[in-house]
Design an enzyme around this catalytic site. Structure first.
Site, PDB file in Angstrom:
ATOM      1  N   GLN A   1      29.890  89.843  43.770  1.00 46.90           N
ATOM      2  CA  GLN A   1      29.599  90.716  42.621  1.00 46.90           C
ATOM      3  C   GLN A   1      28.426  91.675  42.846  1.00 46.90           C
ATOM      4  O   GLN A   1      28.107  92.456  41.955  1.00 46.90           O
ATOM      5  CB  GLN A   1      29.316  89.865  41.372  1.00 46.90           C
ATOM      6  CG  GLN A   1      30.550  89.231  40.765  1.00 46.90           C
ATOM      7  CD  GLN A   1      31.559  90.255  40.241  1.00 46.90           C
ATOM      8  OE1 GLN A   1      31.220  91.409  39.954  1.00 46.90           O
ATOM      9  NE2 GLN A   1      32.798  89.842  40.118  1.00 46.90           N
TER      10      GLN A   1
ATOM     11  N   HIS B   1      37.687  94.800  46.870  1.00 43.94           N
ATOM     12  CA  HIS B   1      38.129  95.337  45.575  1.00 43.94           C
ATOM     13  C   HIS B   1      37.089  95.232  44.461  1.00 43.94           C
ATOM     14  O   HIS B   1      37.306  95.720  43.356  1.00 43.94           O
ATOM     15  CB  HIS B   1      39.477  94.732  45.157  1.00 43.94           C
ATOM     16  CG  HIS B   1      39.443  93.314  44.684  1.00 43.94           C
ATOM     17  ND1 HIS B   1      39.511  93.008  43.343  1.00 43.94           N
ATOM     18  CD2 HIS B   1      39.386  92.137  45.340  1.00 43.94           C
ATOM     19  CE1 HIS B   1      39.503  91.686  43.213  1.00 43.94           C
ATOM     20  NE2 HIS B   1      39.429  91.131  44.414  1.00 43.94           N
TER      21      HIS B   1
ATOM     22  N   CYS C   1      42.442  81.622  30.989  1.00 41.20           N
ATOM     23  CA  CYS C   1      43.345  81.444  29.854  1.00 41.20           C
ATOM     24  C   CYS C   1      44.769  81.820  30.194  1.00 41.20           C
ATOM     25  O   CYS C   1      45.632  81.851  29.333  1.00 41.20           O
ATOM     26  CB  CYS C   1      42.878  82.280  28.668  1.00 41.20           C
ATOM     27  SG  CYS C   1      41.725  81.372  27.641  1.00 41.20           S
TER      28      CYS C   1
HETATM   29  C1  LIG Z   1      36.368  88.252  42.791  1.00 35.18           C
HETATM   30  C2  LIG Z   1      35.470  87.191  43.263  1.00 35.18           C
HETATM   31  C3  LIG Z   1      35.817  86.367  44.338  1.00 35.18           C
HETATM   32  C4  LIG Z   1      37.154  86.437  45.018  1.00 35.18           C
HETATM   33  O1  LIG Z   1      37.369  87.601  45.771  1.00 35.18           O
HETATM   34  P1  LIG Z   1      38.881  87.964  46.173  1.00 35.18           P
HETATM   35  O2  LIG Z   1      38.750  89.082  47.140  1.00 35.18           O
HETATM   36  O3  LIG Z   1      39.558  88.355  44.905  1.00 35.18           O
HETATM   37  O4  LIG Z   1      39.462  86.749  46.789  1.00 35.18           O
HETATM   38  C5  LIG Z   1      34.928  85.405  44.745  1.00 35.18           C
HETATM   39  N1  LIG Z   1      33.741  85.268  44.141  1.00 35.18           N
HETATM   40  C6  LIG Z   1      33.362  86.035  43.117  1.00 35.18           C
HETATM   41  C7  LIG Z   1      32.014  85.846  42.502  1.00 35.18           C
HETATM   42  C8  LIG Z   1      34.204  87.032  42.632  1.00 35.18           C
HETATM   43  O5  LIG Z   1      33.836  87.764  41.607  1.00 35.18           O
END
Ligand SMILES: *Cc1c(COP(=O)(O)O)cnc(C)c1O
Length: 419
Positions: free
Chosen positions: A182, A205, A329
């Site tokens: 994040q 992403h 959910c």
């Molecule tokens: C989105 C997210 C992931 C997973 O990443 P992906 O590329 O979707 O597998 C792992 N940890 C956190 C904190 C995330 O927000």
């Protein structure tokens, strides 16, 4: 068909982000003419390898690291799983320290490990979502292989002092991993290479690059065994032909994340704060999870007492606004978020929480629109809610009865919305 970016007001940037146009542009040649395999002996493939090197340098720049410390993976989840798995293999130890508020990538992997003979300590958090460093210290044992603690929580944006925790782990001779998915573009990560962090995960992403590409940073001299075993790609540290176009996109996205760091920490933060302030002013019985100065600049997680988050999300959707409830959910279960539960929210309050997460692509107009839509919507939902007559203190009632009552309420609210 080219979808307009104004089709929706997108306030769910912790779930995923739009691909930046600059990122898309950087990818296109690698989906068209430059299709060579970077591992090939001939120049048509070798050329691609050269471009991968540039992308790797750009990603490393985000962390103040060297390109050799960057391993490309298929996603943030793989990076998380790979770090834990490698630490267990290289140390031969069987205990993991983590928190109660991790992303499912770490949470479900450690659950699996626990069911299969490993020891897992899950540290609690305080009501404001923060973690006590002394708790980490106390949890480390002689057989601890790795401590894995996220940098910023995806649901609340609450930040953990991971560099400090990493130093503690180093002193104790324990490996440290952080899920930093994040953080890029939201906080400055250029000190990572100088810190004691051994492993760090990122995901394309979440920073305006495509889905299906991730990064595992592995500190120089920290041992790593491949989690995906195959060819000698990524210097033998991750098998599988590289996702070239996405990696090129991620390289460009890393540059943009650095360029836009100031925007995220000033303009986006101001948007977020204005959003929170206006809602607090317009609506009673509102609680914001996590202290403002201990959160990412882009995240708001708000409890709208007496209302079900799922009902709010449905009405937001009808108004073209994307946001989310942190809880899983999707299966129709009303289980409250594990993160909010760990912070001590009652099940009823946790089920009233909605996460709004902003980005570089949000404007003042987006906030104005959301602020025009949300207050009357909450008032309308509250008017329908039999819970409204109760004081929040009454939320500590019998869980089963509460659940039944809420399920009935949910059904009624959904019926009313769909009328
Ligand atoms: C989105 C997210 C992931 C997973 O990443 P992906 O590329 O979707 O597998 C792992 N940890 C956190 C904190 C995330 O927000």
């Amino acid at each position: 068909m080219h979808a307009s970016r104004n089709e929706v007001v997108y306030l769910d940037n912790n779930a995923t982000t739009r691909i930046a146009p600059e990122v898309f542009e950087a990818m296109v040649p690698f989906l068209t003419e430059h299709y060579g395999n970077p591992s090939s002996a001939y120049s048509f493939g070798k050329r691609v390898e050269g471009h991968l090197k540039e992308a790797r340098e750009k990603v490393a720049g985000l962390l103040g690291a060297t390109p050799k410390e960057i391993i490309f993976t298929s996603c943030g989840t793989e990076s998380d799983n790979a770090a834990i798995w490698s630490a267990l293999q290289t140390t031969g130890k069987k205990h993991i320290v983590t928190t109660q508020v991790e992303h499912s990538a770490i949470m479900n992997q450690t659950d699996w490990l626990e069911k299969n003979g490993y020891g897992v300590t899950r540290l609690p958090v305080a009501a404001d979502g923060t973690l006590k460093i002394e708790d980490v210290e106390k949890a480390i044992r002689d057989d601890t292989a790795i401590v894995s603690i996220m940098w910023a929580n995806n649901e609340t944006g609450v930040l953990f002092p991971v560099e400090e925790i990493a130093s503690l782990c180093r002193k104790k001779g324990v490996l440290f991993h952080t899920d930093a998915v994040q953080t890029p573009g939201k906080i400055d990560l250029r000190g990572v290479a100088k810190s004691d962090i051994d492993f760090l995960s990122m995901s394309g992403h979440k920073l305006h690059a495509p889905k299906g590409v991730g990064v595992l940073y592995v500190k120089r001299r920290t041992k790593i065994l491949p989690y995906v075993i195959g060819g000698g790609q990524e210097r033998g540290k991750r098998g599988g032909t590289e996702n070239v176009a996405s990696i090129m996109g991620l390289g460009r996205a890393s540059e943009l994340a650095l360029e836009r760091l100031t925007d995220e920490q000033t303009r986006v933060r101001v948007l977020r704060d204005r959003f929170e302030d206006a809602l607090l002013e317009k609506l009673p019985d509102l609680y914001i999870n996590g202290k403002r100065n201990q959160r990412l600049p882009n995240t708001s997680n708000i409890a709208f007492d007496f209302v079900e988050a799922e009902a709010i999300l449905m009405m937001l959707d009808k108004n073209g606004i994307c946001a989310s409830s942190g809880s899983a959910c999707t299966t129709g279960s009303l289980d409250p978020s594990h993160v909010l539960s760990a912070m001590g929210l009652t099940p009823a309050r946790a089920r009233s929480c909605v996460r709004f997460s902003f980005s570089h692509y949000n404007s003042d107009a987006d906030i104005d629109y959301a602020l025009q839509v949300i207050p009357p919507m909450i008032e309308k939902l509250r008017a329908m809610s039999p819970l409204s007559a109760n004081h929040p203190d009454n939320f500590n009632y019998d869980v089963e009865a509460a659940r039944e009552k809420e399920e009935k309420l949910m059904a009624q609210t959904m019926a009313a919305i769909n009328e």
